[in-house]
Design a protein around this motif. Structure first.
Motif, short mmCIF file in Angstrom:
data_model
loop_
_atom_site.label_atom_id
_atom_site.label_comp_id
_atom_site.label_asym_id
_atom_site.label_seq_id
_atom_site.Cartn_x
_atom_site.Cartn_y
_atom_site.Cartn_z
N GLN A 97 -58.34 -9.80 27.10
CA GLN A 97 -57.84 -9.79 27.19
C GLN A 97 -56.13 -10.69 27.15
O GLN A 97 -55.65 -11.51 26.44
CB GLN A 97 -57.71 -10.15 28.91
N LYS A 98 -56.86 -12.28 26.68
CA LYS A 98 -56.42 -13.84 26.59
C LYS A 98 -56.30 -13.60 24.95
O LYS A 98 -54.95 -14.06 24.59
CB LYS A 98 -57.05 -15.12 27.09
N LEU A 99 -57.07 -13.78 24.41
CA LEU A 99 -57.35 -13.49 23.32
C LEU A 99 -55.90 -12.65 22.60
O LEU A 99 -55.01 -13.06 21.33
CB LEU A 99 -57.65 -13.02 21.68
N TRP A 100 -55.62 -11.41 23.37
CA TRP A 100 -55.40 -10.38 22.89
C TRP A 100 -53.28 -11.14 23.07
O TRP A 100 -52.65 -11.11 22.48
CB TRP A 100 -54.90 -9.03 23.54
N ASN A 101 -53.99 -11.24 24.17
CA ASN A 101 -51.76 -11.85 25.08
C ASN A 101 -51.00 -12.96 23.49
O ASN A 101 -51.13 -13.18 23.29
CB ASN A 101 -52.49 -12.45 26.07
N SER A 102 -52.25 -13.86 23.15
CA SER A 102 -52.33 -15.05 22.79
C SER A 102 -52.02 -14.16 21.41
O SER A 102 -50.42 -14.58 20.40
CB SER A 102 -52.87 -16.19 22.35
N PHE A 103 -52.40 -13.59 21.02
CA PHE A 103 -52.02 -12.27 19.71
C PHE A 103 -50.98 -11.89 19.01
O PHE A 103 -49.87 -12.14 18.38
CB PHE A 103 -53.80 -11.83 19.00
N VAL A 104 -51.00 -11.46 20.64
CA VAL A 104 -49.39 -10.45 21.05
C VAL A 104 -48.11 -11.40 20.91
O VAL A 104 -46.76 -11.33 20.03
CB VAL A 104 -49.08 -9.37 21.76
N ILE A 105 -48.49 -12.21 21.39
CA ILE A 105 -47.12 -13.54 21.12
C ILE A 105 -46.79 -14.21 20.01
O ILE A 105 -46.14 -14.08 19.53
CB ILE A 105 -47.12 -14.27 22.64
N SER A 106 -48.25 -15.12 19.95
CA SER A 106 -47.69 -15.73 18.10
C SER A 106 -47.45 -14.63 17.50
O SER A 106 -46.51 -14.94 16.53
CB SER A 106 -49.08 -16.26 17.91
N GLY A 107 -47.75 -13.46 16.71
CA GLY A 107 -47.39 -12.54 16.48
C GLY A 107 -46.40 -11.68 16.13
O GLY A 107 -44.92 -12.48 15.29
N LEU A 108 -45.39 -11.11 17.43
CA LEU A 108 -43.97 -11.47 17.47
C LEU A 108 -43.31 -12.32 17.13
O LEU A 108 -42.40 -12.52 16.78
CB LEU A 108 -44.53 -10.87 18.89
N VAL A 109 -43.55 -13.60 17.61
CA VAL A 109 -42.71 -15.21 17.82
C VAL A 109 -42.34 -15.52 15.74
O VAL A 109 -41.34 -15.70 15.44
CB VAL A 109 -43.06 -16.22 17.87
N ALA A 110 -44.05 -15.20 15.76
CA ALA A 110 -44.14 -15.51 13.79
C ALA A 110 -42.51 -14.15 13.59
O ALA A 110 -42.04 -14.99 12.21
CB ALA A 110 -45.31 -15.51 13.60
N VAL A 111 -43.30 -13.48 13.97
CA VAL A 111 -42.37 -12.20 13.32
C VAL A 111 -40.94 -12.67 13.28
O VAL A 111 -40.00 -12.75 12.27
CB VAL A 111 -42.92 -10.79 13.19
#
Lengths: 304, 301
Positions: A97-111
């Motif tokens: 779950q934490k991995l997914w949260n970090s991934f979603v947040i960082s991915g959205l911010v990057a885009v």
């Protein structure tokens, strides 16, 4: 960060990974290695080893049982492969779950941040609007401020609109903060954009938006991909704002989850090590995959 | 196309500036307003004029936190820049040329490794090594017979700050190395060869050629690291929580603890604002000095 213009990264920085400078292959020199050269190499390797030691210690101890640790100490190799520490931490924090949260947040911010940087830089670098230096400086403020200054007002604002404890609060904040750097870098890159190409497109009847999407963005794609990776990893590593805004378990990021457990009395020493291993593994993998692009980007960002 | 209705480019700035206003400018102004209030987060802020600022001026914890910031600047700017220069020159000038670029690239990547870790994770890794009981450092010291040097590294006020400084040096060292090595590619190899023929030793060449040519990069590294050093938060939070006592407190952590532990929002805002002012003054002064140096150099030619 200064307000100096940066030149286009592609023009400045040779590809990494290969020999640092192709201009001097100097095979005749390589033949003459003196004792001093070997001593220098030994010193450089020793420094590297010293820097790598903590990583090796973490790796070794993550696979030890607490009993193994107390008999053999932190320096011995595991007597048997023990994965309970990793499993225990994995389950306690619900690591996927934490991995997914970090991934979603960082991915959205990057885009989002790259998009915002492109829009800003299009106006500043190619449009060369009046007072652009001041606008760049104003935008850069987001990057220079200590985040504590934003903390309380943002905390209050996001609470008011119901985004507190939602990943969107963190996404919005870091989109603005990261795009400040992106705007700074891209604006100067776009400042050197070949004018003929813009004029040719305009003569062909392209609208401004079409020029942006079909000419400017494709040509600056290498720089944009560097920014994308940068923003992803920077956001992944952020701590203070995620710590403040993501309070419940199901929205927390990897660094926050690893840290808030440190005070937990249930954490034995090998589980702590395992938690650090799990915390560093994703960025390590990311680093290995994108090493070349990253080092190119670092140099692009720093060289004036 | 350039020149034609230039003002319409402003449209593209609207989303960026709107978000900037919302996320940065409004909170910034709000924060400055809060410094003039007593605010505990529950009842509405109460205007108290300059009380917070007066209190701040006489607050020994605040001054301690700034003294510790100087230590952070040493650990994140002075030491990494100095060491980074030497390491980059070593890798580029000697290792790269005599042993091949691959060896140099590999070592550079190793040095850079701590930089990609989340700062707090790096802190936990090191904190774990520095544990007083069965931590790796004390175990090594015991194993080589230096028991006398064993310490409660993070729990003793005398060693806590130096320990954090070592962590920060470890984290930071790769950044200048990578940047300086890239910068060194600008140096014309003939310069070195000419200097070598003239009998200049390695250190003379390092000082006269390497350092002077990559000065712009040194400036960038020093400025960005100095700002980062003043803003340090994660390692202090994860390793010591500012303690023992106030021995490792830094302004960012002090502001945070006033906000969320003491619920003194007005006072926390004052600390954060003071920190902002320091950073802004530093950045502006730095840019001015740099511009002046560059002008002087151009005139000198």
């Amino acid at each position: 960060m200064t307000a100096q213009p940066t030149t286009a990264p592609g023009t400045l920085v040779p590809a990494q990974g290969g020999p640092p400078r192709e201009r001097t292959p100097a095979p005749r020199r390589r033949a003459r290695r003196t004792v001093g050269d070997w001593a220098t190499l030994a010193l450089a390797v020793a420094v590297g080893a010293l820097i790598a030691v903590p990583f090796l210690l973490i790796l070794v101890n993550s696979f030890k049982s607490p009993a193994d640790y107390s008999t053999g100490g932190p320096l011995s190799l595991p007597s048997a492969l023990y994965t309970d520490g990793i499993v225990a931490f994995w389950e306690r924090v619900d690591f996927p779950q934490k991995l997914w949260n970090s991934f979603v947040i960082s991915g959205l911010v990057a885009v989002f941040a790259v998009t915002l940087s492109v829009l800003n830089a299009f106006a500043l670098g190619i449009g060369r609007i009046k007072g652009r230096t001041w606008v760049v400086l104003l935008i850069l403020l987001a990057n220079m401020l200590p985040q504590e200054v934003l903390l309380y007002p943002l905390y209050f604002m996001f609470k008011e609109v119901g985004l507190y404890n939602s990943i969107w609060s963190v996404v919005i904040i870091f989109t603005v903060i990261q795009s400040a750097f992106g705007t700074y870098l891209l604006a100067s890159v776009y400042g050197t954009f070949p004018k003929e190409m813009l004029e040719a497109a305009a003569l062909d009847g392209a609208s401004r938006l079409q020029i942006l999407l079909r000419v400017v963005v494709p040509i600056s794609r290498p720089t944009l991909s560097v920014l994308l990776i940068f923003f992803f990893i920077w956001t992944w590593n952020e701590f203070l704002i995620p710590l403040t805004f993501l309070v419940s378990n199901d929205v927390q990021t990897v660094p926050v989850a690893v840290t808030v457990l440190q005070g937990d009395r249930l954490m034995d020493v090998t589980t702590t090590s395992a938690s650090a291993l799990l915390g560093l593994l994703p960025t390590l993998v990311f680093f290995l995959v994108f090493q070349r692009t990253l080092t190119r980007g670092i140099t692009a960002g720093a060289v004036k | 196309m350039p020149g034609q209705r230039r003002h319409t480019y402003w449209v593209y700035l609207v989303p960026g500036l709107a978000l900037l206003t919302l996320v940065v400018l409004v909170p910034l102004v709000w924060n400055v307003y809060l410094t003039f209030t007593s605010y505990r987060g529950i009842r509405p802020p109460e205007f108290v004029g300059l009380d917070n600022w007066v209190e701040l001026a006489g607050d020994t914890v605040f001054w301690t936190s700034f003294r510790n910031s100087v230590a952070m600047v040493v650990a994140m700017v002075v030491v990494p820049t100095g060491l980074g220069l030497v390491l980059a020159a070593m890798l580029f000038d000697l290792v790269g040329k005599k042993f091949g670029g691959r060896v140099a690239s590999f070592l550079r990547a190793t040095y850079y490794l701590p930089q990609i870790l989340p700062g707090v994770i790096a802190a936990i890794v090191i904190g774990w090594i520095l544990r007083p009981q069965n931590g790796a450092l004390n175990t090594v010291l015991g194993a080589v017979g230096l028991d006398a040097l064993q310490a409660n590294w993070l729990g003793d006020p005398r060693t806590a700050l130096p320990s954090i400084m070592v962590v920060l040096v470890w984290v930071q060292i790769g950044y200048p190395v990578v940047i300086f090595m890239a910068a060194l590619q600008r140096v014309d190899p003939e310069l070195y060869e000419a200097a070598e023929l003239d009998g200049a030793g390695w250190f003379q060449r390092f000082r006269a050629i390497t350092v002077s040519i990559i000065r712009p990069e040194i400036f960038v590294v020093v400025l960005t690291c100095a700002i980062a050093a003043l803003k340090v938060f994660g390692p202090v939070y994860a390793l010591t929580g500012g303690g023992p006592g106030t021995s490792t407190i830094v302004p960012a952590y002090y502001a945070y603890s006033e906000f969320f532990q003491s619920q003194q929002v007005g006072y926390g805002a004052t600390i954060a604002t003071a920190l902002t002012v320091v950073i802004a003054v530093l950045a502006v002064a730095f840019v001015l000095v740099q511009a002046r140096l560059e002008r002087a150099e151009e005139q000198g030619r």
